[in-house]
Design a protein around this motif. Structure first.
Motif, PDB file in Angstrom:
ATOM      1  N   UNK A 183       0.822  -1.213   0.000  1.00  0.00           N
ATOM      2  CA  UNK A 183       0.000   0.000   0.000  1.00  0.00           C
ATOM      3  C   UNK A 183       0.861   1.270   0.000  1.00  0.00           C
ATOM      4  N   UNK A 184       2.093   1.172   0.534  1.00  0.00           N
ATOM      5  CA  UNK A 184       2.886   2.371   0.776  1.00  0.00           C
ATOM      6  C   UNK A 184       4.162   2.462  -0.064  1.00  0.00           C
ATOM      7  N   UNK A 185       4.661   1.345  -0.548  1.00  0.00           N
ATOM      8  CA  UNK A 185       5.987   1.336  -1.177  1.00  0.00           C
ATOM      9  C   UNK A 185       6.011   2.194  -2.443  1.00  0.00           C
ATOM     10  N   UNK A 186       7.137   2.884  -2.649  1.00  0.00           N
ATOM     11  CA  UNK A 186       7.327   3.676  -3.869  1.00  0.00           C
ATOM     12  C   UNK A 186       8.785   3.608  -4.295  1.00  0.00           C
ATOM     13  N   UNK A 187       9.178   4.452  -5.274  1.00  0.00           N
ATOM     14  CA  UNK A 187      10.529   4.402  -5.837  1.00  0.00           C
ATOM     15  C   UNK A 187      11.604   4.762  -4.816  1.00  0.00           C
ATOM     16  N   UNK A 188      11.220   5.444  -3.736  1.00  0.00           N
ATOM     17  CA  UNK A 188      12.205   5.879  -2.754  1.00  0.00           C
ATOM     18  C   UNK A 188      12.138   5.015  -1.500  1.00  0.00           C
ATOM     19  N   UNK A 189      11.960   3.707  -1.699  1.00  0.00           N
ATOM     20  CA  UNK A 189      11.825   2.779  -0.578  1.00  0.00           C
ATOM     21  C   UNK A 189      12.848   1.651  -0.714  1.00  0.00           C
ATOM     22  N   UNK A 190      13.247   1.130   0.440  1.00  0.00           N
ATOM     23  CA  UNK A 190      14.047  -0.092   0.500  1.00  0.00           C
ATOM     24  C   UNK A 190      13.163  -1.168   1.128  1.00  0.00           C
TER      25      UNK A 190
END
Length: 784
Positions: free
Chosen positions: A404-411
């Protein structure tokens, strides 16, 4: 970031380690509140702060951080007119003293060593309140007692108090020494009750002394009586004590007022000392985990070299290299359980959180971390009995929340993705989840034991396989992470080594599909090829390094040769000029003599006088001795190994080692071995064949040591040991100068090496390399 992630990745345990290194309650509170930042500029600033503190600790070993207290409540109470206690005032003075010590320490360090911009900026923010510290120290001692010197009135009152007490004691001592005292007193002592002097009188003699009964013993047999004869003296004592207490309160109120006047400056001092204490706590933690300052980027790149989990003891932890975010954004780690997959996963996540919190990471210098907006992890068995969730269900709850929350700036870190359900469905679900996270642009590391995912990295761009190594010989994992090689099943090999019958193993193999066998064979081949490729690459790199060193050695030797040649030419020219000047002076002297003779004797100059003058002129002319060229033999000498020859282009003598082609020889010239054309050689004489040796056993120019030392990639402690040995070898080889390559990097290695060299007794001067010598990545050392 979610609070849960700090527990899963054990960041809270790292904070517990950090708490062991704070010096004050202020630093402790700051460490307890530590959280990773998602602000790139803030992370850079925090890392620079830690690195400065590490630099100071490395050089000085310790810093003056004792005696710091949280005096903010005291200051606030003084501002509203409250009276501070002696102990509170002592804490204020102690904190001021700590600020003064710290400021002097930093300023002296900057004068002696190098710049500390952040620490210097901190200590320049506040003014040292030395006068307030002195005022408090003159009034209150370290134990919180108000001193007689606090005021003239207090000194006078205490003198009166001591005089009165002395008179009371004298009066009572005369009573207890009387002849009747032994039978009437329980003990011949003077004691105090209710701040008044009394004596212990037996119950039956209470009427003998009169006065006031202040207390009695637990048995009731002894009464503590203030005799009537000293009641007035005790009253006078009490009166003086009241005045003394009033004067003490006046002094404390006055000092509290002075604290209130400096409240703003004291707030700044507390704030700065909190930051400095926290900086050095982080530096001491870095020393504990053998950390280094990572390069920080906001482009999602991770490159950890020899990274170690900070919570695993140093004697058992296995270091691994992990790169992510440049050529690929997803790593799928396969391999057996207990092989180290989860530890590798946690190491990457924990190093990322540490770096974003301003802590140095347990990896080699030059490692790189990214600043992520969020780190997500699904690690471990989080089965919930209260919610009646199975292992698979609990994992899926976490994964749904992540998606639900992950995006390109996530690990994102997945441990045993798809586990806990039907293997075929679990593998399909794992692939689908990985595809979805990959499409979002996140950086992903996932572990799994599903064989279907071994081929995942070959079918997806930006995805790479990895595995944890397993030693078949010892039947145990090595915990080494192999990037680019998928894990393979070792069940048959392990079973065979444990003694399972070959027939049973062969039957088991027959149940495995041809495709599975083919994949396993492919993986085995890949592992072998990778090992061979790494060995060959290391061998090639070693040859390349040796060749580059030899090339640079020759270049530097040639430069030194031409410099020496130019120097000799210059000296010869100066010597020739001096001879000519001397000859000119002689000639001028002779001419002066001739003129004098002509004037004195007119034309009557005799022939022998002219001949003598001419001879003097001839003797004044400079005599040049021509070097005789060697007479060439009528027949050309056939060169052979061992002959002493002269290299005409260099003008240097050497010995022939071996012929490399029809018209070239290997020639040994001092410590140099070079290839020279035969036409550039002039035969001198024959000798026995000289064997070349890589290292000489005597001092001087034959001691073969490289003219440069390459420290790039070394840890700081190992680098200093290599520098120490190298300088000794270079001195034995009588080199005038050498070069030490430390690279630019974070500057830690460069500063440490230069600090060591400055303190070496044989080093005359050090400087950075010129543009053609490597610039600030190289330090050139000149010896005395």
């Amino acid at each position: 970031m979610q609070e849960r992630i700090f527990k899963v990745l054990e960041f809270n345990k790292v904070k517990e380690q950090l708490l062991e290194h704070v010096s004050s309650s202020l630093g402790k509170r700051k460490a307890e509140q530590l959280m990773p930042s998602v602000d790139y500029e803030e992370v850079i600033r925090w890392q620079e702060e830690t690195d400065e503190a590490v630099k100071v600790l490395r050089i000085k070993g310790n810093v003056p951080l004792g005696g710091i207290f949280d005096i903010r409540p005291h200051v606030k109470r003084s501002v509203i007119g409250g009276m501070l206690s002696p102990l509170e005032l002592t804490q204020v003075a102690s904190t001021i003293h700590a600020s003064r010590q710290m400021k002097r320490f930093i300023e002296e360090f900057v004068d002696e060593r190098s710049s500390l911009p952040i620490l210097l900026d901190y200590v320049n923010r506040y003014t040292v309140l030395a006068y307030l510290e002195t005022t408090i120290r003159n009034a209150i001692d370290d134990n919180g007692e108000v001193l007689d010197s606090a005021s003239d009135a207090l000194r006078a009152l205490r003198n009166q108090l001591r005089t009165k007490e002395s008179r009371v004691r004298e009066r009572l001592e005369s009573m207890i020494r009387s002849s009747n005292a032994q039978k009437m007193l329980s003990d011949a002592i003077i004691t105090i009750r209710n701040d008044r002097f009394v004596i212990p009188v037996k119950q039956e003699y209470k009427g003998h002394y009169g006065g006031i009964i202040h207390d009695q013993s637990s048995s009731g047999q002894t009464l503590f009586i203030e005799p009537q004869s000293i009641v007035q003296l005790n009253n006078e004592l009490q009166e003086i004590r009241v005045k003394e207490q009033q004067e003490i309160e006046r002094i404390l109120i006055e000092l509290s007022g002075k604290v209130a006047e400096e409240s703003a400056e004291l707030e700044i001092i507390v704030e700065v000392l909190t930051e400095i204490d926290f900086m050095f706590a982080k530096a001491r933690h870095s020393k504990r985990v053998k950390g280094s300052k990572p390069k920080v980027n906001n482009e999602g790149r991770i490159a950890l070299y020899k990274a170690r989990h900070p919570l695993i003891p140093a004697d058992v932890v296995v270091a691994n290299d992990v790169t992510l975010g440049k050529d690929y954004s997803t790593i799928v780690i396969t391999g057996p359980n207990t092989g180290g997959k989860t530890v590798a996963l946690k190491t990457v996540g924990l190093c990322t959180l540490m770096a974003q919190a301003g802590l140095q990471i347990p990896a080699l210098d030059g490692s790189e971390t990214a600043v992520f907006e969020a780190v997500y992890a699904d690690i471990g068995d989080e089965q919930s009995i209260e919610q009646s969730l199975s292992t698979f269900s609990s994992h899926m709850v976490n994964i749904v929340d992540i998606l639900k929350k992950v995006d390109y700036n996530s690990l994102v870190l997945f441990d045993e993705l798809g586990a806990g359900t039907d293997p075929q469905e679990g593998a399909a679900l794992a692939i689908s989840i990985l595809d979805e996270v990959y499409k979002r642009g996140a950086r992903v590391i996932a572990t799994t034991h599903y064989p279907e995912l071994k081929a995942y990295g070959y079918n997806r761009e930006g995805v790479i396989n990895a595995s944890v190594e397993f030693d078949i010989e010892t039947l145990s994992p090595t915990y080494k992470l192999l990037i680019g090689v998928p894990g393979r099943s070792n069940a048959f090999e392990i079973s065979k080594r444990l003694g399972l019958n070959d027939e049973v193993i062969d039957i088991a193999r027959s149940y495995i599909s041809a495709d599975s066998n083919q994949v396993e064979n492919m993986i085995a081949s890949l592992e072998e090829s990778k090992r061979m490729a790494e060995a060959e690459r290391e061998e090639a790199n070693e040859f390349l390094r040796n060749a580059e060193k030899l090339h640079k050695d020759i270049q530097k030797q040639m430069i030194e040769f031409y410099e020496q040649k130019d120097d000799l030419h210059e000296k010869a020219a100066e010597k020739a000029a001096a001879i000519v000047d001397q000859a000119k002076e002689e000639a001028e002297a002779i001419i002066r003599d001739l003129r004098k003779m002509r004037i004195e004797k007119s034309a009557e100059i005799k022939e022998h006088e002219l001949i003598e003058a001419k001879k003097r002129l001839e003797d004044a002319a400079p005599k040049v001795t021509k070097t005789k060229k060697p007479v060439k033999a009528k027949e050309k000498h056939v060169l052979k190994a061992g002959d002493e020859v002269k290299v005409l282009s260099f003008g240097q003598k050497g010995h022939l080692i071996e012929k490399t082609s029809d018209n070239e020889w290997h020639v040994q010239i001092g410590i140099l071995k070079m290839k020279v054309a035969e036409k550039d050689l002039e035969f001198i004489k024959s000798q026995k064949v000289v064997e070349t040796r890589p290292m000489a056993t005597v001092k001087g120019r034959d001691y073969h040591v490289s003219l440069e030392l390459d420290l790039r990639g070394e840890r700081f402690e190992n680098a200093l040991l290599r520098v120490e040995k190298y300088i000794d070898d270079a001195l034995l080889a009588a080199y005038p100068r050498v070069s030490i390559i430390h690279g630019k990097g974070t500057g830690v290695l460069r500063q440490g090496v230069q600090e060591y060299l400055r303190n070496h007794r044989s080093v005359k001067n050090i400087r950075f390399g010129e543009a053609g010598e490597g610039g600030s990545g190289v330090t050139v050392v000149e010896f005395k």
